[in-house]
Design a protein around this motif. Sequence first.
Motif, PDB file in Angstrom:
ATOM      1  N   VAL A   1       0.836  -1.191   0.000  1.00 36.47           N
ATOM      2  CA  VAL A   1       0.000   0.000   0.000  1.00 36.47           C
ATOM      3  C   VAL A   1       0.880   1.255   0.000  1.00 36.47           C
ATOM      4  O   VAL A   1       1.873   1.322   0.721  1.00 36.47           O
ATOM      5  CB  VAL A   1      -0.975  -0.008   1.204  1.00 36.47           C
ATOM      6  N   PRO A   2       0.562   2.237  -0.842  1.00 40.57           N
ATOM      7  CA  PRO A   2       1.372   3.455  -0.859  1.00 40.57           C
ATOM      8  C   PRO A   2       1.155   4.284   0.407  1.00 40.57           C
ATOM      9  O   PRO A   2       0.035   4.395   0.912  1.00 40.57           O
ATOM     10  CB  PRO A   2       0.884   4.208  -2.098  1.00 40.57           C
ATOM     11  N   VAL A   3       2.245   4.856   0.898  1.00 41.44           N
ATOM     12  CA  VAL A   3       2.215   5.715   2.079  1.00 41.44           C
ATOM     13  C   VAL A   3       2.567   7.127   1.636  1.00 41.44           C
ATOM     14  O   VAL A   3       3.606   7.353   1.028  1.00 41.44           O
ATOM     15  CB  VAL A   3       3.206   5.213   3.152  1.00 41.44           C
ATOM     16  N   LEU A   4       1.689   8.063   1.953  1.00 43.15           N
ATOM     17  CA  LEU A   4       1.911   9.478   1.664  1.00 43.15           C
ATOM     18  C   LEU A   4       2.048  10.187   2.995  1.00 43.15           C
ATOM     19  O   LEU A   4       1.304   9.885   3.931  1.00 43.15           O
ATOM     20  CB  LEU A   4       0.755  10.065   0.851  1.00 43.15           C
ATOM     21  N   ALA A   5       2.990  11.094   3.093  1.00 43.07           N
ATOM     22  CA  ALA A   5       3.273  11.742   4.371  1.00 43.07           C
ATOM     23  C   ALA A   5       3.301  13.247   4.221  1.00 43.07           C
ATOM     24  O   ALA A   5       3.777  13.778   3.231  1.00 43.07           O
ATOM     25  CB  ALA A   5       4.613  11.242   4.917  1.00 43.07           C
ATOM     26  N   GLY A   6       2.799  13.919   5.239  1.00 41.84           N
ATOM     27  CA  GLY A   6       2.828  15.365   5.249  1.00 41.84           C
ATOM     28  C   GLY A   6       3.331  15.872   6.571  1.00 41.84           C
ATOM     29  O   GLY A   6       3.025  15.311   7.624  1.00 41.84           O
ATOM     30  N   GLY A   7       4.159  16.913   6.504  1.00 42.45           N
ATOM     31  CA  GLY A   7       4.641  17.504   7.741  1.00 42.45           C
ATOM     32  C   GLY A   7       6.050  18.019   7.620  1.00 42.45           C
ATOM     33  O   GLY A   7       6.586  18.191   6.534  1.00 42.45           O
ATOM     34  N   ILE A   8       6.624  18.226   8.779  1.00 40.72           N
ATOM     35  CA  ILE A   8       7.920  18.890   8.893  1.00 40.72           C
ATOM     36  C   ILE A   8       8.932  17.942   9.526  1.00 40.72           C
ATOM     37  O   ILE A   8       8.617  17.234  10.480  1.00 40.72           O
ATOM     38  CB  ILE A   8       7.792  20.150   9.767  1.00 40.72           C
ATOM     39  N   ASP A   9      10.133  17.956   9.006  1.00 45.86           N
ATOM     40  CA  ASP A   9      11.254  17.228   9.596  1.00 45.86           C
ATOM     41  C   ASP A   9      12.535  17.766   8.964  1.00 45.86           C
ATOM     42  O   ASP A   9      12.492  18.554   8.020  1.00 45.86           O
ATOM     43  CB  ASP A   9      11.123  15.726   9.371  1.00 45.86           C
ATOM     44  N   GLU A  10      13.639  17.315   9.485  1.00 46.03           N
ATOM     45  CA  GLU A  10      14.933  17.685   8.918  1.00 46.03           C
ATOM     46  C   GLU A  10      15.051  17.117   7.505  1.00 46.03           C
ATOM     47  O   GLU A  10      14.523  16.028   7.230  1.00 46.03           O
ATOM     48  CB  GLU A  10      16.070  17.133   9.786  1.00 46.03           C
ATOM     49  N   PRO A  11      15.731  17.825   6.600  1.00 46.41           N
ATOM     50  CA  PRO A  11      15.866  17.323   5.222  1.00 46.41           C
ATOM     51  C   PRO A  11      16.416  15.895   5.147  1.00 46.41           C
ATOM     52  O   PRO A  11      15.941  15.100   4.326  1.00 46.41           O
ATOM     53  CB  PRO A  11      16.816  18.328   4.567  1.00 46.41           C
ATOM     54  N   ALA A  12      17.369  15.562   5.991  1.00 43.69           N
ATOM     55  CA  ALA A  12      17.931  14.205   5.967  1.00 43.69           C
ATOM     56  C   ALA A  12      16.884  13.160   6.337  1.00 43.69           C
ATOM     57  O   ALA A  12      16.896  12.043   5.814  1.00 43.69           O
ATOM     58  CB  ALA A  12      19.134  14.107   6.904  1.00 43.69           C
ATOM     59  N   GLU A  13      15.973  13.519   7.238  1.00 38.97           N
ATOM     60  CA  GLU A  13      14.911  12.585   7.640  1.00 38.97           C
ATOM     61  C   GLU A  13      13.868  12.435   6.531  1.00 38.97           C
ATOM     62  O   GLU A  13      13.335  11.348   6.331  1.00 38.97           O
ATOM     63  CB  GLU A  13      14.258  13.038   8.950  1.00 38.97           C
ATOM     64  N   ILE A  14      13.596  13.506   5.827  1.00 37.55           N
ATOM     65  CA  ILE A  14      12.683  13.423   4.682  1.00 37.55           C
ATOM     66  C   ILE A  14      13.309  12.506   3.626  1.00 37.55           C
ATOM     67  O   ILE A  14      12.638  11.626   3.080  1.00 37.55           O
ATOM     68  CB  ILE A  14      12.377  14.811   4.091  1.00 37.55           C
TER      69      ILE A  14
END
Length: 128
Positions: free
Chosen positions: A83-96
Amino acid sequence: MKRVVLAKLGLDGHDVGVRLIGKHLADAGFEVVYLGKRVATATIVQVAVQEDADAVGLSCLSGGLGHFASLTVEGLRREGSDVPVLAGGIDEPAEIDRMMAAGVHRHFGPGASMTEIVTAFEKATAGR
């Protein structure tokens, strides 16, 4: 009807945005299962599998998005779900970058439009 599981991750208790996304997805013809705030990744995986979800949407604005989204993808794959997972929000660029490398289908940062988000869910679930 396509079924989407939405949840807030980590310690983030702000759920106005994810509930608004859920409303727009419902208006676009999706069945939305909203799990609420501070949901454990194991719970998200379990419900997504039980509900035969067509997509999972994750939200976190307090940091930890990359970590928790990666754990969710890994848990789904262990259960044999693609199943595809879509994510929204804020984090450090390396974590994204980390969560994208782990298999998150799409990431939305602050300012993403509802049209963009709904379209991404439609594309992610096409053919499922």
